[in-house]
Design a protein around this motif. Structure first.
Motif, PDB file in Angstrom:
ATOM      1  N   PRO A 172       0.708  -1.015   0.027  1.00 33.31           N
ATOM      2  CA  PRO A 172      -0.010  -0.159   0.077  1.00 33.31           C
ATOM      3  C   PRO A 172       0.958   1.244  -0.140  1.00 33.31           C
ATOM      4  N   GLU A 173       0.365   2.150  -0.754  1.00 37.35           N
ATOM      5  CA  GLU A 173       1.051   3.696  -0.567  1.00 37.35           C
ATOM      6  C   GLU A 173       0.705   4.245   0.892  1.00 37.35           C
ATOM      7  N   MET A 174       1.715   4.411   1.492  1.00 40.51           N
ATOM      8  CA  MET A 174       1.698   4.770   2.786  1.00 40.51           C
ATOM      9  C   MET A 174       1.851   6.263   3.189  1.00 40.51           C
ATOM     10  N   THR A 175       2.425   6.882   2.314  1.00 38.03           N
ATOM     11  CA  THR A 175       2.918   8.387   2.585  1.00 38.03           C
ATOM     12  C   THR A 175       1.919   9.300   1.529  1.00 38.03           C
ATOM     13  N   SER A 187      11.081   6.643  23.366  1.00 32.32           N
ATOM     14  CA  SER A 187      12.155   5.831  22.631  1.00 32.32           C
ATOM     15  C   SER A 187      11.511   4.462  22.280  1.00 32.32           C
ATOM     16  N   LEU A 188      10.671   3.884  22.363  1.00 30.60           N
ATOM     17  CA  LEU A 188      10.238   2.751  22.052  1.00 30.60           C
ATOM     18  C   LEU A 188       9.802   2.656  20.810  1.00 30.60           C
ATOM     19  N   SER A 189      10.317   1.719  19.860  1.00 32.98           N
ATOM     20  CA  SER A 189      10.224   1.452  18.388  1.00 32.98           C
ATOM     21  C   SER A 189       8.531   1.386  18.178  1.00 32.98           C
ATOM     22  N   VAL A 190       8.406   1.647  16.753  1.00 32.90           N
ATOM     23  CA  VAL A 190       6.949   1.309  16.262  1.00 32.90           C
ATOM     24  C   VAL A 190       6.467  -0.027  16.794  1.00 32.90           C
ATOM     25  N   LEU A 191       7.272  -1.257  16.479  1.00 28.58           N
ATOM     26  CA  LEU A 191       7.018  -2.520  16.774  1.00 28.58           C
ATOM     27  C   LEU A 191       6.857  -2.762  18.128  1.00 28.58           C
ATOM     28  N   LEU A 220      10.228  -1.283   6.932  1.00 31.41           N
ATOM     29  CA  LEU A 220       9.175  -1.017   5.719  1.00 31.41           C
ATOM     30  C   LEU A 220       8.380   0.396   5.817  1.00 31.41           C
ATOM     31  N   THR A 221       8.197   0.576   7.358  1.00 29.04           N
ATOM     32  CA  THR A 221       7.565   1.628   7.627  1.00 29.04           C
ATOM     33  C   THR A 221       8.314   3.122   8.089  1.00 29.04           C
ATOM     34  N   ALA A 222       9.432   2.913   7.716  1.00 31.54           N
ATOM     35  CA  ALA A 222      10.635   4.131   7.986  1.00 31.54           C
ATOM     36  C   ALA A 222       9.956   5.319   7.194  1.00 31.54           C
ATOM     37  N   HIS A 265       3.040   7.828  11.710  1.00 32.61           N
ATOM     38  CA  HIS A 265       2.757   6.720  12.887  1.00 32.61           C
ATOM     39  C   HIS A 265       1.729   5.882  12.802  1.00 32.61           C
ATOM     40  N   GLU A 266       0.227   6.422  12.598  1.00 38.18           N
ATOM     41  CA  GLU A 266      -0.694   5.811  12.333  1.00 38.18           C
ATOM     42  C   GLU A 266      -0.839   4.817  11.220  1.00 38.18           C
ATOM     43  N   ASN A 267      -0.197   5.271  10.173  1.00 39.46           N
ATOM     44  CA  ASN A 267      -0.072   4.118   8.744  1.00 39.46           C
ATOM     45  C   ASN A 267       0.910   3.089   9.254  1.00 39.46           C
ATOM     46  N   ALA A 268       1.902   3.396  10.062  1.00 36.78           N
ATOM     47  CA  ALA A 268       2.873   2.501  10.394  1.00 36.78           C
ATOM     48  C   ALA A 268       2.435   1.494  11.104  1.00 36.78           C
ATOM     49  N   MET A 269       1.624   1.878  12.262  1.00 36.40           N
ATOM     50  CA  MET A 269       0.831   0.932  12.838  1.00 36.40           C
ATOM     51  C   MET A 269      -0.242   0.175  12.103  1.00 36.40           C
ATOM     52  N   LEU A 270      -0.901   0.580  11.089  1.00 38.09           N
ATOM     53  CA  LEU A 270      -1.834   0.009  10.312  1.00 38.09           C
ATOM     54  C   LEU A 270      -1.006  -1.138   9.752  1.00 38.09           C
ATOM     55  N   TYR A 271      -0.172  -0.702   8.850  1.00 41.36           N
ATOM     56  CA  TYR A 271       0.667  -1.613   8.246  1.00 41.36           C
ATOM     57  C   TYR A 271       0.894  -3.061   9.136  1.00 41.36           C
TER      58      TYR A 271
END
Length: 640
Positions: A227-230, A421-425, A466-468, A472-478
């Motif tokens: 998906p296009e995330m940006t 400092s927590l990463s997205v994952l 892949l979410t770099a 943030h919301e789209n990174a979590m959705l992915y």
């Protein structure tokens, strides 16, 4: 719908064994395709086959499908919803298609577009293309991972199938367990990403193709979509409502186009997701009987009343299924049919729902799967986490408004989620309320075992990369789509339905709706304390649902795990004893005994009971899986 399987050998094996190996594999897929079985042995090195569950064109739809010169063959599982459009285009290119079956377009499309053929497909699918011209086997899987596809490769052979059972039945792979996968199971309730509990067996990544040259034995992978995330966010409520409504109508229309003699229905929970799909489906099938099915869990009147309101409004032919304490007896059979261990109470009522559909000869069921992930039904991870991330930059007025809308926000701000400092994952996993096991209880469960020091996130950090640079919301959705949806929700949907078999279709997972979810603003997904706000607005415009259903709060659905774990039959209770658990050394059997005893005799608070019952159920599911798949114990030994 089908089950597909095959193996390719690099070094020839005795000819008398060839048919036997493939037949053993296909026999493990008869539940997925009870109507027809076909073996195909085009050479001494290539052996392919399938079992069929008939939906369209029972006379001319048997596989394999070929192009005109039969240099390209195809077996596939799933549905290609836009096949009529593709068929018209292929006919204009001079191809000759003979059946009304959707899968016939695949070898011709591959001939035209090569490995890019998947880009034109709208559907759910697992495909095996035999390209005899170039000595290649091409495997492909749909964008979201609705249809499963597993494979195993070694120095002598390559095997693939719709589940792990056929690959194990071939006796051509090692059964060595993957400890990292077991550690992941006790984190997520399932094995995420491309791995399984068996080291030698992997599952093909969604939206990807695998290419094996069976002459050179070279293997490669290609991702054909993400998906296009940006993209710029859509913030207009009016525009978003209009676009989503149109996308939903188109998606449901595509997925309700079946032969008139095929009974079609929906699984109906009374929530906005399944109610929307039920009402939209019925609107396209006005002259046909439309069935709805609901599982009623004892002592849960809220869903019961909501379902009755939808049935009265939409006018479906409704079927009720009761899920009771004694239904835990179904667990051994379900675990054996699923292949993948999933620790979720919903696996039993899901199976019961589809079993009843099959008993009523309803062959196609539309579901609400995917909506929670795409439109923030799980508002915590997808929306609230973004607010927590930017909390220090918000003024007092905005903070107070959020605290009023989200009662649990204050508590979450004090938790480790407040650590920037927590990463997205790491943030994703920290939302253990409806995603992962309680990490403190998990630590005690694994203490002193061979899993204790394993990092359960190490293999899936590649997804995070892949979410770099992504909002943030789209990174979590992915992460939600690639982890929980593909590895958990869609596994439950596919395995429990195809165990019956019944074909499930998920309109929310149309590729255009998925793309829409990544571009619409998070403020339109969760607004004024209402989750899935934009979906509710889109459905309001259709006037197909009662107002109470449109704005009804999310009500989680599951089987009664707490009741089941309190009244386990002796043959299942035995699996929680040290005599069984110490044989594997994956969990601390003393701790299991301790929490099971406390669960049975103590007056635990509700939160603790849920933690303990969830973890005990996971231990039970995994142990059942190990006994059936590794120790080869018959399922009948665990059934009263």
């Amino acid at each position: 719908m089908c089950g597909i399987a095959g193996y390719l050998s690099k070094k020839d094996i005795p000819s008398e064994d060839k048919d036997d190996v493939l037949r053993k594999m296909l026999n493990k897929l008869k539940h997925r395709g009870p109507d027809h079985l076909k073996e195909f042995h085009p050479s001494v090195y290539v052996h392919l086959g399938y079992t069929r569950f008939v939906i369209n064109d029972s006379q001319k739809g048997n596989q394999p499908f070929f192009n005109e010169d039969k240099k390209i063959g195809c077996f596939f599982n799933g549905e290609i919803y836009n096949y009529r459009e593709l068929k018209e285009w292929l006919n204009s290119r001079g191809h000759k298609l003979k059946s009304g079956c959707d899968g016939e377009v695949l070898p011709h499309l591959y001939e035209e577009d090569g490995l890019d053929f998947t880009k034109k497909l709208e559907g759910m699918f697992a495909i095996a293309i035999a390209d005899f011209r170039n000595h290649k086997l091409v495997l492909a899987r749909d964008r979201m991972g609705e249809k499963p596809l597993y494979y195993s490769i070694n120095s002598r052979s390559f095997l693939f199938a719709s589940s792990i059972q056929p690959i194990l039945a071939s006796n051509m792979v090692s059964k060595d367990l993957d400890l990292q996968s077991i550690a992941e199971f006790f984190t997520f309730r399932y094995v995420p990403h491309t791995n399984t509990l068996i080291k030698s067996i992997k599952r093909l990544e969604p939206a990807s193709t695998l290419i094996l040259n069976y002459e050179t034995w070279k293997i490669s992978n290609k991702v054909y979509w993400k998906p296009e995330m940006t993209q710029p966010q859509m913030i207009s409520e009016e525009k978003a409502t209009e676009e989503l409504q149109e996308l939903l109508l188109n998606s449901v229309k595509l997925r309700t186009e079946t032969y008139s003699n095929v009974r079609i229905g929906s699984s109906l929970s009374g929530g906005i997701d399944s109610s929307a799909i039920t009402s939209l489906s019925k609107s396209f099938l006005k002259k046909r009987s439309f069935h709805s099915l609901s599982v009623h869990v004892k002592d849960d009147p809220e869903d019961l009343n909501a379902i009755k309101k939808v049935v009265r409004k939409v006018k479906t032919k409704h079927h009720w299924i009761d899920c009771n304490t004694e239904d835990i007896r179904l667990l051994p059979n379900i675990v054996s049919l699923m292949g993948d261990p999933i620790s979720a109470g919903m696996i039993i009522p899901s199976y019961q729902c589809y079993k009843e559909a099959r008993n009523k000869n309803v062959r196609v069921i539309l579901t609400g799967d995917g909506s929670d992930e795409l439109f923030a039904g799980y508002s915590g991870r997808l929306i609230m986490d973004g607010i927590i991330k930017k909390w220090d930059t918000l003024d007092a007025r905005v903070r107070n408004a959020y605290l009023k809308e989200m009662p649990s926000l204050a508590e979450k701000l004090k938790s480790k989620l407040g650590n920037p400092s927590l990463s997205v994952l790491e943030r994703y996993v920290a939302w253990d309320d409806d995603n992962c096991f309680d990490l403190h209880v998990r630590e005690k469960l694994l203490q002193g075992t061979q899993l204790a020091k394993l990092d359960p996130l190490i293999r899936i950090r590649g997804l995070e990369q892949l979410t770099a640079g992504v909002p943030h919301e789209n990174a979590m959705l992915y992460l939600e789509l690639r982890l929980r949806l593909e590895g958990f929700m869609l596994v439950i949907q596919d395995r429990t339905s195809m165990a019956c078999p019944v074909e499930c279709r998920a309109p929310y997972l149309d590729s255009q709706i998925v793309e829409f979810a990544f571009k619409v603003s998070p403020t339109l997904k969760f607004s004024r304390g209402i989750e899935k706000y934009i979906l509710r607005k889109a459905m309001k415009e259709t006037k197909l649902l009662p107002k109470e259903i449109l704005w009804r709060k999310k009500h989680p659905f599951s089987g009664p795990i707490s009741t089941w774990m309190n009244k386990l039959p002796p043959n299942l209770e035995f699996l929680l004893t040290s005599k069984v658990l110490d044989k594997y050394n994956f969990v601390n059997s003393k701790y299991v005994s301790q929490i099971y005893k406390a669960y049975k005799i103590s007056n635990l608070d509700r939160k603790t009971r849920i933690k303990y019952s969830d973890l005990l159920f996971a231990v039970l599911v995994l142990t059942l899986w190990l006994e059936i798949f590794i120790q080869n114990r018959p399922v009948e030994e665990f059934v009263n």
